[in-house]
Design an enzyme around this catalytic site. Sequence first.
Site, PDB file in Angstrom:
ATOM      1  N   CYS A   1     -12.732  12.417 -16.005  1.00 55.34           N
ATOM      2  CA  CYS A   1     -13.057  11.359 -15.540  1.00 55.34           C
ATOM      3  C   CYS A   1     -14.529  11.186 -15.377  1.00 55.34           C
ATOM      4  O   CYS A   1     -14.960   9.792 -15.382  1.00 55.34           O
ATOM      5  CB  CYS A   1     -12.427  10.968 -14.131  1.00 55.34           C
TER       6      CYS A   1
ATOM      7  N   HIS B   1     -16.443   6.241  -9.911  1.00 58.56           N
ATOM      8  CA  HIS B   1     -15.020   6.367 -10.274  1.00 58.56           C
ATOM      9  C   HIS B   1     -13.890   5.805  -9.688  1.00 58.56           C
ATOM     10  O   HIS B   1     -14.067   5.927  -8.318  1.00 58.56           O
ATOM     11  CB  HIS B   1     -14.961   7.951 -10.677  1.00 58.56           C
TER      12      HIS B   1
ATOM     13  N   ASN C   1      -6.729   4.663 -11.699  1.00 60.83           N
ATOM     14  CA  ASN C   1      -7.333   5.390 -12.260  1.00 60.83           C
ATOM     15  C   ASN C   1      -7.367   5.395 -13.684  1.00 60.83           C
ATOM     16  O   ASN C   1      -6.223   6.162 -14.132  1.00 60.83           O
ATOM     17  CB  ASN C   1      -7.101   6.721 -11.359  1.00 60.83           C
TER      18      ASN C   1
HETATM   19  O1  UT7 Z   1      -9.772  11.185 -11.080  1.00 56.81           O
HETATM   20  C1  UT7 Z   1      -9.490  12.088 -10.313  1.00 56.81           C
HETATM   21  C2  UT7 Z   1      -8.233  12.173 -10.094  1.00 56.81           C
HETATM   22  N1  UT7 Z   1      -7.635  12.390  -8.602  1.00 56.81           N
HETATM   23  C3  UT7 Z   1      -7.930  12.151  -7.438  1.00 56.81           C
HETATM   24  O2  UT7 Z   1      -8.888  11.510  -7.156  1.00 56.81           O
HETATM   25  C4  UT7 Z   1      -6.829  12.315  -6.352  1.00 56.81           C
HETATM   26  C5  UT7 Z   1      -7.341  12.627  -4.995  1.00 56.81           C
HETATM   27  N2  UT7 Z   1      -6.256  12.778  -4.276  1.00 56.81           N
HETATM   28  C6  UT7 Z   1      -6.081  11.512  -3.565  1.00 56.81           C
HETATM   29  O3  UT7 Z   1      -5.999  10.521  -3.717  1.00 56.81           O
HETATM   30  C7  UT7 Z   1      -4.768  11.941  -2.178  1.00 56.81           C
HETATM   31  O4  UT7 Z   1      -4.901  13.024  -1.999  1.00 56.81           O
HETATM   32  C8  UT7 Z   1      -3.238  11.407  -2.873  1.00 56.81           C
HETATM   33  C9  UT7 Z   1      -3.185   9.722  -3.112  1.00 56.81           C
HETATM   34  C10 UT7 Z   1      -3.047  12.104  -4.330  1.00 56.81           C
HETATM   35  C11 UT7 Z   1      -2.112  11.833  -1.869  1.00 56.81           C
HETATM   36  O5  UT7 Z   1      -2.613  10.907  -0.634  1.00 56.81           O
HETATM   37  P1  UT7 Z   1      -2.632  11.808   0.730  1.00 56.81           P
HETATM   38  O6  UT7 Z   1      -2.897  10.886   1.779  1.00 56.81           O
HETATM   39  O7  UT7 Z   1      -3.413  12.859   0.589  1.00 56.81           O
HETATM   40  O8  UT7 Z   1      -1.283  12.431   0.736  1.00 56.81           O
HETATM   41  P2  UT7 Z   1      -0.458  13.834   1.001  1.00 56.81           P
HETATM   42  O9  UT7 Z   1      -0.534  14.441  -0.111  1.00 56.81           O
HETATM   43  O10 UT7 Z   1      -1.200  14.302   2.450  1.00 56.81           O
HETATM   44  O11 UT7 Z   1       0.866  13.407   1.483  1.00 56.81           O
HETATM   45  C12 UT7 Z   1       1.240  12.520   2.401  1.00 56.81           C
HETATM   46  C13 UT7 Z   1       2.725  12.385   2.461  1.00 56.81           C
HETATM   47  C14 UT7 Z   1       3.582  13.660   1.795  1.00 56.81           C
HETATM   48  O12 UT7 Z   1       4.936  13.770   2.743  1.00 56.81           O
HETATM   49  P3  UT7 Z   1       5.121  14.565   3.516  1.00 56.81           P
HETATM   50  O13 UT7 Z   1       5.200  16.034   3.240  1.00 56.81           O
HETATM   51  O14 UT7 Z   1       4.266  14.235   4.862  1.00 56.81           O
HETATM   52  O15 UT7 Z   1       6.607  14.300   4.048  1.00 56.81           O
HETATM   53  C15 UT7 Z   1       3.828  13.183   0.437  1.00 56.81           C
HETATM   54  O16 UT7 Z   1       5.083  13.906  -0.108  1.00 56.81           O
HETATM   55  O17 UT7 Z   1       2.844  11.237   1.362  1.00 56.81           O
HETATM   56  C16 UT7 Z   1       3.948  11.845   0.471  1.00 56.81           C
HETATM   57  N3  UT7 Z   1       3.459  10.986  -0.509  1.00 56.81           N
HETATM   58  C17 UT7 Z   1       4.291   9.899  -1.128  1.00 56.81           C
HETATM   59  N4  UT7 Z   1       5.118   9.134  -0.304  1.00 56.81           N
HETATM   60  C18 UT7 Z   1       5.310   8.114  -0.825  1.00 56.81           C
HETATM   61  C19 UT7 Z   1       2.760  11.476  -1.832  1.00 56.81           C
HETATM   62  N5  UT7 Z   1       2.856  10.655  -2.850  1.00 56.81           N
HETATM   63  C20 UT7 Z   1       3.823   9.620  -2.236  1.00 56.81           C
HETATM   64  C21 UT7 Z   1       3.962   8.440  -2.911  1.00 56.81           C
HETATM   65  N6  UT7 Z   1       4.877   7.588  -2.233  1.00 56.81           N
HETATM   66  N7  UT7 Z   1       3.800   8.021  -4.029  1.00 56.81           N
END
Ligand code: UT7
Length: 328
Positions: A111, A255, A285
């Site tokens: 990225c 980004h 993204n």
């Molecule tokens: O170019 C570089 C690319 N990458 C990035 O910049 C990604 C950086 N990371 C992020 O943007 C975030 O960490 C994510 C968007 C990937 C995830 O967001 P988060 O607020 O960190 O969520 P989390 O991983 O803490 O998950 C919270 C909950 C989980 O459920 P439980 O375990 O609490 O029951 C996940 O399974 O949200 C759940 N979850 C979803 N729920 C509905 C994860 N993805 C989804 C989804 N829809 N799409």
Amino acid sequence: MGINILGMGSYVPEQTLTNDDFTRFVETNDEWIRTRTGITERRMAGWEPTWYMGTQAARKAIEAAKINAEDIGLVISCTATADFHTPSMSSVIQNNVGAVNAGAFDLNASCTGFVYALDTARRFLETDSSMKYVLVVANEALSRFLDFTDRSSCILFGDGAAAAVVERSDKLYSSALGSDGSGAGYLCARTLDVAPEVAVEKDFDDPFPKMPQHKLYQNGKEVYKFATNALPKSFTLAAEKIGVTSGEIDWFVPHQANVRIIETAAKKLGVPMDKFIITLDHYGNTSSVSIPLALCESIEKGIIKKGQKLALIGFGAGLTYGGIILEY
Ligand code: UT7
């Protein structure tokens, strides 16, 4: 020595995938995606290969720059989703746009690719006085290696391309490039698989998780932590070299990964959010494309104007990061 961005162009596929569309593949909903990422929809390449999108963007950039393609000395395509292991996307695009006198190579800094590629372009222009223009093309078809069973990653990404024609100038310029390879396993996709017999016999230090070939793996939390530091760091490292402060920057073009990452970076830099260009709501993204796509759109809309000071700041797999401060 700095650079002048002579012209830019972009291309996004017609097919749009809304947050609601993802409920067909994974357990998710529009509200979660919007509030946790800021993304509403993204474009998905259907029939378009990566090189095709890159070619379209490149043609528009050449047209906007009002130059002859034969005067381009170098084509650098940045991509993490090339159609071929070989040849490079750059050689394909070079031929398509008629840049018959140009060298061509691909650059993969994920990225952060456009930041790396633009800085590389500047260095070529600085050291080769016979080179008039460099064409930098970011092009990505991330949808082709997304794991559409992983709801935490597949909802984030989109496809597209954006390109810039640059020439040397004496305008303000500074850059800083970085990488923390200890986080390589947090965001990765395998191309060639390790032969099973080698994997058994050799005890080598493989930091990568078990993942299906050609599918993106992401540890979202670790990348998030890295990103919230990498964005402000990329700016600060480049700014300190030329004694520019964040208050002197007209527009930050970060980004476009997650609006919460950008908000945290803005707070750390003490810069109001309305100085940050945001396009991730409608493109998601798009990896190396996200910065030039945001830049191109803002120029076309008249938001970014000639003479303004810009900070292009990126991060991505590698884990790479980098910033460029320049006058548009
Ligand atoms: O170019 C570089 C690319 N990458 C990035 O910049 C990604 C950086 N990371 C992020 O943007 C975030 O960490 C994510 C968007 C990937 C995830 O967001 P988060 O607020 O960190 O969520 P989390 O991983 O803490 O998950 C919270 C909950 C989980 O459920 P439980 O375990 O609490 O029951 C996940 O399974 O949200 C759940 N979850 C979803 N729920 C509905 C994860 N993805 C989804 C989804 N829809 N799409």
